[in-house]
Write a protein that holds these residues in place. Structure first.
Motif, PDB file in Angstrom:
ATOM      1  N   GLU A  18       0.820  -1.208   0.000  1.00  0.00           N
ATOM      2  CA  GLU A  18       0.000   0.000   0.000  1.00  0.00           C
ATOM      3  C   GLU A  18       0.856   1.261   0.000  1.00  0.00           C
ATOM      4  O   GLU A  18       0.438   2.296  -0.511  1.00  0.00           O
ATOM      5  CB  GLU A  18      -0.975  -0.022   1.179  1.00  0.00           C
ATOM      6  N   GLY A  19       2.079   1.171   0.542  1.00  0.00           N
ATOM      7  CA  GLY A  19       3.007   2.296   0.526  1.00  0.00           C
ATOM      8  C   GLY A  19       3.831   2.374  -0.739  1.00  0.00           C
ATOM      9  O   GLY A  19       4.682   3.253  -0.881  1.00  0.00           O
ATOM     10  N   ARG A  20       3.598   1.433  -1.676  1.00  0.00           N
ATOM     11  CA  ARG A  20       4.334   1.372  -2.946  1.00  0.00           C
ATOM     12  C   ARG A  20       5.841   1.415  -2.699  1.00  0.00           C
ATOM     13  O   ARG A  20       6.583   2.109  -3.370  1.00  0.00           O
ATOM     14  CB  ARG A  20       3.884   2.502  -3.874  1.00  0.00           C
ATOM     15  N   ASP A  21       6.296   0.605  -1.732  1.00  0.00           N
ATOM     16  CA  ASP A  21       7.698   0.577  -1.320  1.00  0.00           C
ATOM     17  C   ASP A  21       8.391  -0.658  -1.910  1.00  0.00           C
ATOM     18  O   ASP A  21       8.478  -1.704  -1.272  1.00  0.00           O
ATOM     19  CB  ASP A  21       7.775   0.569   0.212  1.00  0.00           C
ATOM     20  N   GLY A  22       8.861  -0.520  -3.150  1.00  0.00           N
ATOM     21  CA  GLY A  22       9.508  -1.625  -3.854  1.00  0.00           C
ATOM     22  C   GLY A  22      10.747  -2.134  -3.150  1.00  0.00           C
ATOM     23  O   GLY A  22      11.016  -3.333  -3.138  1.00  0.00           O
ATOM     24  N   LYS A  23      11.513  -1.232  -2.559  1.00  0.00           N
ATOM     25  CA  LYS A  23      12.734  -1.639  -1.858  1.00  0.00           C
ATOM     26  C   LYS A  23      12.399  -2.523  -0.670  1.00  0.00           C
ATOM     27  O   LYS A  23      13.033  -3.554  -0.455  1.00  0.00           O
ATOM     28  CB  LYS A  23      13.517  -0.399  -1.415  1.00  0.00           C
ATOM     29  N   LEU A  24      11.388  -2.144   0.107  1.00  0.00           N
ATOM     30  CA  LEU A  24      10.978  -2.947   1.253  1.00  0.00           C
ATOM     31  C   LEU A  24      10.433  -4.291   0.786  1.00  0.00           C
ATOM     32  O   LEU A  24      10.787  -5.341   1.331  1.00  0.00           O
ATOM     33  CB  LEU A  24       9.930  -2.201   2.092  1.00  0.00           C
ATOM     34  N   LEU A  25       9.592  -4.283  -0.250  1.00  0.00           N
ATOM     35  CA  LEU A  25       9.054  -5.537  -0.786  1.00  0.00           C
ATOM     36  C   LEU A  25      10.179  -6.477  -1.208  1.00  0.00           C
ATOM     37  O   LEU A  25      10.155  -7.662  -0.888  1.00  0.00           O
ATOM     38  CB  LEU A  25       8.123  -5.262  -1.967  1.00  0.00           C
ATOM     39  N   SER A  26      11.169  -5.959  -1.903  1.00  0.00           N
ATOM     40  CA  SER A  26      12.288  -6.777  -2.376  1.00  0.00           C
ATOM     41  C   SER A  26      13.060  -7.406  -1.221  1.00  0.00           C
ATOM     42  O   SER A  26      13.583  -8.508  -1.343  1.00  0.00           O
ATOM     43  CB  SER A  26      13.232  -5.942  -3.232  1.00  0.00           C
ATOM     44  N   PHE A  59      11.141  -6.005 -10.826  1.00  0.00           N
ATOM     45  CA  PHE A  59       9.706  -6.238 -10.976  1.00  0.00           C
ATOM     46  C   PHE A  59       8.913  -5.313 -10.043  1.00  0.00           C
ATOM     47  O   PHE A  59       8.008  -4.601 -10.483  1.00  0.00           O
ATOM     48  CB  PHE A  59       9.420  -7.714 -10.669  1.00  0.00           C
ATOM     49  N   TRP A  60       9.270  -5.290  -8.751  1.00  0.00           N
ATOM     50  CA  TRP A  60       8.547  -4.457  -7.788  1.00  0.00           C
ATOM     51  C   TRP A  60       8.786  -2.967  -8.034  1.00  0.00           C
ATOM     52  O   TRP A  60       7.876  -2.158  -7.854  1.00  0.00           O
ATOM     53  CB  TRP A  60       8.903  -4.833  -6.354  1.00  0.00           C
ATOM     54  N   ASP A  61       9.998  -2.593  -8.429  1.00  0.00           N
ATOM     55  CA  ASP A  61      10.275  -1.185  -8.726  1.00  0.00           C
ATOM     56  C   ASP A  61       9.360  -0.689  -9.849  1.00  0.00           C
ATOM     57  O   ASP A  61       8.841   0.426  -9.796  1.00  0.00           O
ATOM     58  CB  ASP A  61      11.739  -0.969  -9.106  1.00  0.00           C
ATOM     59  N   ASP A  62       9.149  -1.531 -10.866  1.00  0.00           N
ATOM     60  CA  ASP A  62       8.272  -1.175 -11.972  1.00  0.00           C
ATOM     61  C   ASP A  62       6.839  -0.994 -11.482  1.00  0.00           C
ATOM     62  O   ASP A  62       6.203   0.032 -11.744  1.00  0.00           O
ATOM     63  CB  ASP A  62       8.328  -2.243 -13.065  1.00  0.00           C
ATOM     64  N   ILE A  63       6.331  -1.958 -10.750  1.00  0.00           N
ATOM     65  CA  ILE A  63       4.944  -1.895 -10.269  1.00  0.00           C
ATOM     66  C   ILE A  63       4.739  -0.696  -9.341  1.00  0.00           C
ATOM     67  O   ILE A  63       3.766   0.040  -9.466  1.00  0.00           O
ATOM     68  CB  ILE A  63       4.557  -3.209  -9.566  1.00  0.00           C
ATOM     69  N   THR A  69      -3.195   2.993  -7.266  1.00  0.00           N
ATOM     70  CA  THR A  69      -3.342   2.704  -5.843  1.00  0.00           C
ATOM     71  C   THR A  69      -3.373   1.192  -5.641  1.00  0.00           C
ATOM     72  O   THR A  69      -3.799   0.442  -6.521  1.00  0.00           O
ATOM     73  CB  THR A  69      -4.632   3.311  -5.273  1.00  0.00           C
ATOM     74  N   HIS A  70      -2.908   0.764  -4.474  1.00  0.00           N
ATOM     75  CA  HIS A  70      -2.883  -0.647  -4.116  1.00  0.00           C
ATOM     76  C   HIS A  70      -3.525  -0.796  -2.749  1.00  0.00           C
ATOM     77  O   HIS A  70      -3.226  -0.017  -1.841  1.00  0.00           O
ATOM     78  CB  HIS A  70      -1.441  -1.162  -4.019  1.00  0.00           C
TER      79      HIS A  70
END
Length: 120
Positions: A18-26, A59-63, A69-70
């Motif tokens: 929800e925070g669109r945090d690709g770095k954290l997701l990775s 992949f996550w950085d792109d999304i 919104t997520h």
């Protein structure tokens, strides 16, 4: 010196998505993780496969860079498995729904299967 490993759970997934945090997701993935994506363009017989933390990070950085919104609606955990349902919306009103099943290893995502559909 010990490095603290973040354990993946529903709250962490929700916050990162929800925070669109690709770095954290990775950071939630093992080095050799595999993400399989099944959708209109990647049918079950030929899913898109994203291998390794570096590729998953891209992949996550792109999304997360997209103007959308997520919302993570539901998460379910059992043992070393975590599942979640995600609803997304683009500014033009296009909607996407995603169901994901995660297999955890030592608290990190080792395998993930994503099934998604969107308005066309």
């Amino acid at each position: 010196m010990l490095t603290k490993t973040k354990t993946v759970d529903g709250a962490a997934i929700k916050k990162a998505i929800e925070g669109r945090d690709g770095k954290l997701l990775s950071s939630f993935y093992t080095d050799d993780a595999l993400v399989r994506v099944v959708d209109r363009n990647n049918p079950p017989s030929k899913p898109r496969e994203i291998r390794g933390r570096a590729a998953i990070s891209t992949f996550w950085d792109d999304i997360c860079s997209r103007a959308m919104t997520h919302k993570v609606d539901t998460t379910i955990a059992e043992g070393d498995n975590l599942a979640f349902l995600q609803a997304c919306a683009y500014p033009d009103g296009t909607k996407v729904v995603c169901a994901a099943m995660l297999e955890l290893k030592n608290g990190l995502i080792a395998r993930q299967t994503v099934v998604q559909a969107w308005d066309e």
